[in-house]
Design a protein around this motif. Structure first.
Motif, mmCIF file in Angstrom:
data_model
loop_
_atom_site.group_PDB
_atom_site.id
_atom_site.type_symbol
_atom_site.label_atom_id
_atom_site.label_comp_id
_atom_site.label_asym_id
_atom_site.label_seq_id
_atom_site.Cartn_x
_atom_site.Cartn_y
_atom_site.Cartn_z
ATOM 1 N N LEU A 265 11.897 56.853 31.472
ATOM 2 C CA LEU A 265 11.032 57.060 32.805
ATOM 3 C C LEU A 265 11.444 58.049 33.925
ATOM 4 O O LEU A 265 12.639 58.299 34.126
ATOM 5 N N TYR A 266 10.186 58.960 34.202
ATOM 6 C CA TYR A 266 10.442 59.937 35.006
ATOM 7 C C TYR A 266 9.379 59.797 35.920
ATOM 8 O O TYR A 266 8.171 59.944 35.774
ATOM 9 N N LEU A 267 9.826 59.766 37.244
ATOM 10 C CA LEU A 267 9.039 59.647 38.524
ATOM 11 C C LEU A 267 9.244 60.858 39.398
ATOM 12 O O LEU A 267 10.418 60.962 39.591
ATOM 13 N N ASP A 268 8.152 61.309 39.990
ATOM 14 C CA ASP A 268 8.191 62.539 40.716
ATOM 15 C C ASP A 268 6.942 62.269 41.905
ATOM 16 O O ASP A 268 6.017 62.601 41.278
ATOM 17 N N GLY A 269 7.368 62.044 43.015
ATOM 18 C CA GLY A 269 6.321 61.936 44.049
ATOM 19 C C GLY A 269 6.739 61.154 45.005
ATOM 20 O O GLY A 269 7.777 60.753 45.612
ATOM 21 N N GLU A 270 5.663 60.882 46.190
ATOM 22 C CA GLU A 270 6.006 60.264 47.428
ATOM 23 C C GLU A 270 5.702 58.590 46.941
ATOM 24 O O GLU A 270 4.604 58.084 47.427
ATOM 25 N N PHE A 271 6.711 58.243 46.340
ATOM 26 C CA PHE A 271 6.640 56.616 46.210
ATOM 27 C C PHE A 271 7.163 55.849 47.194
ATOM 28 O O PHE A 271 8.242 56.116 47.570
#
Length: 416
Positions: free
Chosen positions: A205-211
């Motif tokens: 899992l790779y997440l990149d942003g304004e979560f």
């Protein structure tokens, strides 16, 4: 003299195909001029990759765009047999109707891998994409993505990569849950997204942003997580609740082997009421990398301690401190390191790397804790952000005084 033997053309078909797959598509097509035997051998290639290199360079954008469209259309018209992989990477084609026609063609040819890396524009993924039910890999970049209500997911999809996609949270969640064998998921450049992920076979899992908030509700097979989180102003941008984000996010990943968290990730994990000891032990976790940890925030330091002390097989730890005070806090009224943390042992920890260390109390105490609880520790690398030479020397002297339970532990002090 007699004619020279054409040894290459008489090679087995499998070898000829292997030769063609090692060439760029443009060069593979050029083999047509070698002999009549080679004229259409390229047309059975199952993997097709297109980019600007497929056509002659030009300083005029319109010329490149026109030539590229003609090239791709021509290849698809002359192609024979199934197409398993279609990869288009270009900034020249954004909202062309030709792309819709290509995708319609691919949806009828059992496409398995589809990669669309387009330039920034307003390309809307056509509905025919959702008829590609044999897809195993899907990568979309700079697109608008809106699955029809009748779409039930990709039953064979194992890898999903969405980069800067205009899509609703509900559509993403529905897509993910509709891919029962999904193993790899990458979401990047999303804004103010509250996301719930249910993927029972997900491993990476790779997440990149304004979560604003993330829920891992059914991800028991995750082995690697990498998260970059961004905020506009302050911690209030994150969803606030009494639930401890560390437990909410990492409480259901017992097989985790590697955890990487970039800016604001530890801040996010620190939100909520700390339950004390975590309800999970990460027996497979061997590598932790956390960047821009605010050691001025006791809650973030507590997250770091919780993770380390609940990972008995941890071998490698990398931590960078926040170079500036991002979240002004009052002085803590208690000392984290006066608790029972020195009763813990880190029996497998071998390598520690601390960067951007400014010498504040919690940074040094954390290093002291690691050196005093790691019996097989080999290397501790400390990189300082201090510019004052005297302050750096004071830090080195203090670090050298810390007791080490490992006879092999070496302390290396570096300057940024």
């Amino acid at each position: 003299m007699g004619e020279s033997l054409d040894l290459i053309s008489d090679l087995p078909q499998s070898i000829l195909e292997n030769i063609l797959t090692r060439l760029s598509l443009r060069d593979a097509i050029r083999t047509s001029v070698l002999s009549t035997k080679w004229r259409y051998k390229w047309s059975t290639l199952t993997d097709l990759t297109f980019d600007e290199k497929c056509v002659a360079p030009s300083t005029e954008r319109a010329v490149v765009e026109t030539n590229l469209v003609r090239f791709i259309t021509g290849v698809l018209l002359l192609h024979q047999g199934p197409i398993h992989k279609f990869h288009l990477s270009t900034s020249f084609l954004q909202c062309r109707p030709d792309i819709d026609q290509w995708l319609l063609f691919l949806s009828r040819n059992d496409i398995k891998e589809l990669v669309l890396e387009l330039g920034e524009g307003e390309f809307r993924v056509p509905s025919c994409l959702f008829n590609c039910l044999k897809l195993t890999r899907l990568e979309l970049c700079h697109c608008e993505f809106d699955p029809p209500k009748s779409f039930n997911g990709f039953a064979s999809l194992k890898s999903l990569n969405l980069h800067q996609i205009l899509v609703s949270p509900e559509a993403i969640e529905s897509l993910i849950s509709g891919c029962p064998v999904l193993e790899f998921l990458s979401l990047s450049y999303f804004d103010s997204l509250v996301l719930s992920i249910s993927a029972p076979n997900l491993m990476y899992l790779y997440l990149d942003g304004e979560f604003k908030d993330i829920f891992l509700v059914n991800t028991p097979k995750l082995v690697a997580i990498s998260v970059s989180m961004y905020m506009h102003e302050d911690v209030a941008d994150f969803e606030q609740s009494s639930d401890y984000n560390l437990v909410k996010f990492l409480g259901g990943v017992p097989l985790l082997e590697k955890l990487v968290g970039y800016i604001y990730f530890t801040k996010y994990l620190s939100i909520g009421d700390d339950p004390g000891r975590l309800p999970i032990t990460y027996i497979h976790l061997k590598t932790i990398e956390l960047y821009q940890v605010s050691f001025e925030d006791a809650n973030e330091v507590l997250v770091l301690l919780r993770l380390v002390t609940h990972s008995p097989n941890l071998k490698e730890l990398k931590v960078s401190a926040s170079p500036i005070q991002l979240f002004p806090l009052e002085e803590e009224s208690f000392d984290l390191f006066e608790r029972d943390y020195f009763d813990y042992k880190l029996p497998r920890l071998e390598t520690v790397r601390m960067t951007d260390v400014s010498g504040i109390r919690n940074e040094l105490e954390f290093i002291r804790f690691l050196m005093g609880t790691s019996p097989v520790l080999e290397t501790v690398i400390v990189t300082s952000s201090l510019s004052d030479k005297e302050a750096r020397m004071d830090m080195v002297v203090e670090l050298l005084r810390f007791p080490r339970v490992s006879p092999r532990a070496q302390l290396l002090f570096l300057q940024d």
